[in-house]
Design a protein around this motif. Sequence first.
Motif, short mmCIF file in Angstrom:
data_model
loop_
_atom_site.label_atom_id
_atom_site.label_comp_id
_atom_site.label_asym_id
_atom_site.label_seq_id
_atom_site.Cartn_x
_atom_site.Cartn_y
_atom_site.Cartn_z
N UNK A 191 -12.98 0.69 -12.99
CA UNK A 191 -11.86 1.33 -12.41
C UNK A 191 -10.52 0.60 -12.89
N UNK A 192 -9.44 1.40 -13.11
CA UNK A 192 -8.21 0.86 -13.62
C UNK A 192 -7.40 0.67 -12.41
N UNK A 193 -6.72 -0.36 -12.11
CA UNK A 193 -5.77 -0.52 -11.09
C UNK A 193 -4.44 -0.19 -11.92
N UNK A 194 -3.61 0.57 -11.15
CA UNK A 194 -2.11 0.86 -11.49
C UNK A 194 -1.17 0.19 -10.43
N UNK A 195 -0.46 -0.87 -11.41
CA UNK A 195 0.43 -1.83 -10.46
C UNK A 195 1.83 -0.98 -10.55
N UNK A 196 2.38 -0.65 -9.24
CA UNK A 196 3.61 0.10 -9.35
C UNK A 196 4.80 -0.78 -8.98
N UNK A 197 4.54 -2.24 -9.04
CA UNK A 197 5.59 -2.96 -8.74
C UNK A 197 6.87 -2.74 -9.85
N UNK A 198 8.23 -3.25 -9.60
CA UNK A 198 8.96 -3.34 -10.82
C UNK A 198 8.46 -3.93 -11.73
N UNK A 199 9.10 -3.83 -13.21
CA UNK A 199 8.41 -4.02 -14.30
C UNK A 199 8.27 -5.40 -14.57
N UNK A 200 9.01 -6.39 -14.25
CA UNK A 200 8.74 -7.91 -14.63
C UNK A 200 7.35 -8.15 -13.63
N UNK A 201 7.56 -8.03 -12.35
CA UNK A 201 6.38 -8.17 -11.63
C UNK A 201 5.21 -7.68 -11.88
N UNK A 202 5.32 -6.20 -12.39
CA UNK A 202 4.13 -5.47 -12.58
C UNK A 202 3.38 -6.03 -14.02
N UNK A 203 4.15 -6.63 -14.95
CA UNK A 203 3.62 -7.36 -15.82
C UNK A 203 3.03 -8.48 -15.45
N UNK A 204 3.45 -9.37 -14.76
CA UNK A 204 2.66 -10.64 -14.26
C UNK A 204 1.57 -10.37 -13.73
N UNK A 205 1.52 -9.36 -12.62
CA UNK A 205 0.25 -8.62 -12.05
C UNK A 205 -0.82 -8.31 -12.91
N UNK A 206 -0.36 -7.65 -13.87
CA UNK A 206 -1.40 -6.96 -14.82
C UNK A 206 -2.01 -7.96 -15.51
N UNK A 207 -1.06 -9.07 -15.96
CA UNK A 207 -1.66 -10.07 -16.80
C UNK A 207 -2.53 -10.89 -16.12
N UNK A 208 -2.20 -11.05 -14.83
CA UNK A 208 -3.21 -12.06 -14.00
C UNK A 208 -4.63 -11.06 -13.56
N UNK A 209 -4.33 -9.86 -13.43
CA UNK A 209 -5.39 -9.00 -12.90
C UNK A 209 -6.58 -8.93 -14.28
N UNK A 210 -6.09 -8.93 -15.34
CA UNK A 210 -6.76 -8.69 -16.54
C UNK A 210 -7.49 -10.15 -16.74
N UNK A 211 -6.56 -11.26 -16.38
CA UNK A 211 -7.41 -12.49 -16.70
C UNK A 211 -8.56 -12.83 -15.73
N UNK A 212 -8.53 -12.17 -14.64
CA UNK A 212 -9.86 -12.01 -13.63
C UNK A 212 -10.87 -10.94 -14.20
N UNK A 213 -10.54 -10.37 -15.29
CA UNK A 213 -11.66 -9.57 -15.68
C UNK A 213 -11.46 -7.81 -15.24
N UNK A 214 -10.40 -7.62 -14.30
CA UNK A 214 -10.17 -6.21 -13.90
C UNK A 214 -9.04 -5.63 -15.19
N UNK A 215 -9.46 -3.98 -15.13
CA UNK A 215 -9.03 -3.07 -15.73
C UNK A 215 -7.65 -2.80 -15.05
N UNK A 216 -6.35 -3.11 -15.65
CA UNK A 216 -4.98 -2.84 -15.01
C UNK A 216 -4.10 -2.43 -15.85
N UNK A 217 -3.18 -1.52 -15.31
CA UNK A 217 -1.95 -1.11 -16.32
C UNK A 217 -0.76 -1.00 -15.46
N UNK A 218 0.38 -1.15 -15.87
CA UNK A 218 1.53 -1.16 -15.07
C UNK A 218 2.37 0.34 -15.20
N UNK A 219 2.77 0.98 -14.19
CA UNK A 219 3.60 2.02 -13.94
C UNK A 219 4.69 1.81 -12.93
#
Length: 257
Positions: free
Chosen positions: A1-29
Amino acid sequence: MRIIVTRPADQAAAWVARLQALGADAAALPLIGIEPAEDPAPLRAAWQSLADYALVMFVSPNAVAHFFALRPAGCEWPATTLAGSVGPGSSAALREAGVGERVVEPAADARAFDSEALWAQLCDRDWAGRRVLVVRGEDGREWLAETLRGRGAFVEFVAAYRRRPPRPDEAGRALLDASLAFPGEHLWHFSSSEAVGHLRALAPGADWSRSRAVASHPRIAAAARALGFAEVAELPPSVEVVAEWARRDPPIESALL
C-alpha cells in the motif's frame, strides 16, 4: 500500500524518506503550499525584543523554520524565554535550532498534540502581566491566546509564513488520479484540516467512499470523514506508527487511539 504524505513540500519529503527507510511505499502530494511572509520586518523586530517575552509559541515546524531563518548572527535564545511547541515536529525543529531545555511541549502520552495539550504544561505558571508571542501563518486558532489572556497575559502574533493552495506537478496529478482509480492501494496521511479542504478543491465531485486515511488529530479526522473517506484512523504523528499501520492486513479498520 502506498502512503500519500500531504504535508508541505519540505516536511513531506522528509516523511517520505523516513517511511521508505522503514520499508514503506510512500510518495508526497503536498496539499498546502508555504511561502515566506510578505513583510519580514515584524519577524526581525521580534528577534530584537525576544528576551521581553515569557513565552514564544510556535504553531508548526514551518513557523520554526521561517522564524529562525531571520535569526540575527550571534543571537542566542534568551534563558528566560520559553519556546512553546504543540507537537514532536516543532519540538525537534526547535532543538535543532539550539533552543534546547527551554522547549515546552505536550506530554509524550498526550491524546492529541495541540494547543490544549501544550496548555496542560503551562497552566500552573503565573501569566499575569507576562508577554507572549505566537509565531504562525497569517491566521490560525485563537484558543491558546484567549486562554492566556484570560490569565492576564499580553498576547501578540507575528506571521512567519503564508499558506497557499497546492499546485501539483504532473507527478502529483498522476498520484491523485491513481489514488482515485485504485483506492485500496493507497493510504492518505493528513496532518491538517486545511489540506483536506484543498483535496476537495483539487478533485471536486470525487468519490472517496472506498478510500482510507490516517489523521493526526480528531479535527483532521472529522474533516476527512466529512469529505467522504470510508475509513479514517487517528494516529500519533509518528513515522513508525504510520508505517506499521499501512502494513496492516486485513484492511484497515476505523480506529480511535
